[in-house]
Scaffold this motif. Structure first.
Motif, PDB file in Angstrom:
ATOM      1  N   PRO A 169      76.830  39.457  16.209  1.00 40.98           N
ATOM      2  CA  PRO A 169      78.104  38.992  15.501  1.00 40.98           C
ATOM      3  C   PRO A 169      79.011  38.009  15.200  1.00 40.98           C
ATOM      4  CG  PRO A 169      78.360  40.432  17.639  1.00 40.98           C
ATOM      5  CD  PRO A 169      77.330  39.768  17.624  1.00 40.98           C
ATOM      6  N   PHE A 170      78.574  36.602  16.215  1.00 41.51           N
ATOM      7  CA  PHE A 170      79.262  35.278  15.705  1.00 41.51           C
ATOM      8  C   PHE A 170      77.994  34.902  14.546  1.00 41.51           C
ATOM      9  CE2 PHE A 170      79.174  31.187  16.541  1.00 41.51           C
ATOM     10  CZ  PHE A 170      80.253  30.347  16.657  1.00 41.51           C
ATOM     11  N   ALA A 191      76.488  36.496  11.872  1.00 41.84           N
ATOM     12  CA  ALA A 191      76.535  37.276  10.884  1.00 41.84           C
ATOM     13  C   ALA A 191      78.285  36.041   9.805  1.00 41.84           C
ATOM     14  CB  ALA A 191      78.096  38.733  11.497  1.00 41.84           C
ATOM     15  N   ARG A 192      78.912  35.612  10.626  1.00 41.60           N
ATOM     16  CA  ARG A 192      80.128  34.679   9.955  1.00 41.60           C
ATOM     17  C   ARG A 192      79.298  33.034   8.864  1.00 41.60           C
ATOM     18  NH1 ARG A 192      84.996  34.204  12.403  1.00 41.60           N
ATOM     19  NH2 ARG A 192      85.312  31.769  11.534  1.00 41.60           N
ATOM     20  N   PHE A 193      77.781  32.987   9.133  1.00 41.00           N
ATOM     21  CA  PHE A 193      77.261  32.132   8.783  1.00 41.00           C
ATOM     22  C   PHE A 193      76.464  33.098   8.097  1.00 41.00           C
ATOM     23  CE2 PHE A 193      78.179  30.283  12.187  1.00 41.00           C
ATOM     24  CZ  PHE A 193      79.552  29.182  12.847  1.00 41.00           C
ATOM     25  N   ASP A 194      76.148  34.080   7.802  1.00 40.13           N
ATOM     26  CA  ASP A 194      75.482  34.865   7.069  1.00 40.13           C
ATOM     27  C   ASP A 194      75.261  34.919   5.322  1.00 40.13           C
ATOM     28  OD1 ASP A 194      73.179  35.886   5.895  1.00 40.13           O
ATOM     29  OD2 ASP A 194      72.787  38.136   6.862  1.00 40.13           O
ATOM     30  N   ARG A 195      75.771  33.686   4.332  1.00 35.25           N
ATOM     31  CA  ARG A 195      75.760  34.231   3.504  1.00 35.25           C
ATOM     32  C   ARG A 195      75.041  33.166   2.069  1.00 35.25           C
ATOM     33  NH1 ARG A 195      81.031  29.616   4.388  1.00 35.25           N
ATOM     34  NH2 ARG A 195      80.558  29.991   6.471  1.00 35.25           N
ATOM     35  N   LEU A 247      72.977  29.578   7.378  1.00 35.77           N
ATOM     36  CA  LEU A 247      72.340  30.227   8.430  1.00 35.77           C
ATOM     37  C   LEU A 247      71.600  29.722   8.964  1.00 35.77           C
ATOM     38  CD1 LEU A 247      72.447  32.765  10.555  1.00 35.77           C
ATOM     39  CD2 LEU A 247      70.791  34.297   9.128  1.00 35.77           C
ATOM     40  N   TYR A 283      72.323  26.477  10.008  1.00 32.89           N
ATOM     41  CA  TYR A 283      73.064  26.730  11.660  1.00 32.89           C
ATOM     42  C   TYR A 283      72.440  26.905  12.924  1.00 32.89           C
ATOM     43  CZ  TYR A 283      76.226  29.151  15.056  1.00 32.89           C
ATOM     44  OH  TYR A 283      76.873  29.972  16.289  1.00 32.89           O
TER      45      TYR A 283
END
Length: 68
Positions: A28-29, A31-35, A45, A48
């Protein structure tokens, strides 16, 4: 007796670092960086994950360096 206390404190600190590393890489955390954006030509990602890895390794080195 003091040696045992030092070992317990070292163990506790390393456990906290491991827990921090785990929390920072749970899906879940992540996913915030999967761009699709990039940082210095590297996907966000991957940057990070490398940063988290470097921080965990650095913390372990600092904690280990301070122990006996």
């Amino acid at each position: 007796m003091a040696e045992s206390r030092d070992d317990e404190q070292l163990s506790r600190r390393l456990t906290v670092v491991a827990a921090l590393g785990f929390v920072l890489i749970v899906p879940p955390f992540l996913a915030r960086f999967d761009r699709l954006d990039q940082v210095f030509g590297v996907p966000v990602l991957a940057a990070y994950l490398f940063l988290v890895w470097a921080i965990v390794i650095g913390l372990v080195a600092v904690i280990g360096g301070r122990s006996r």
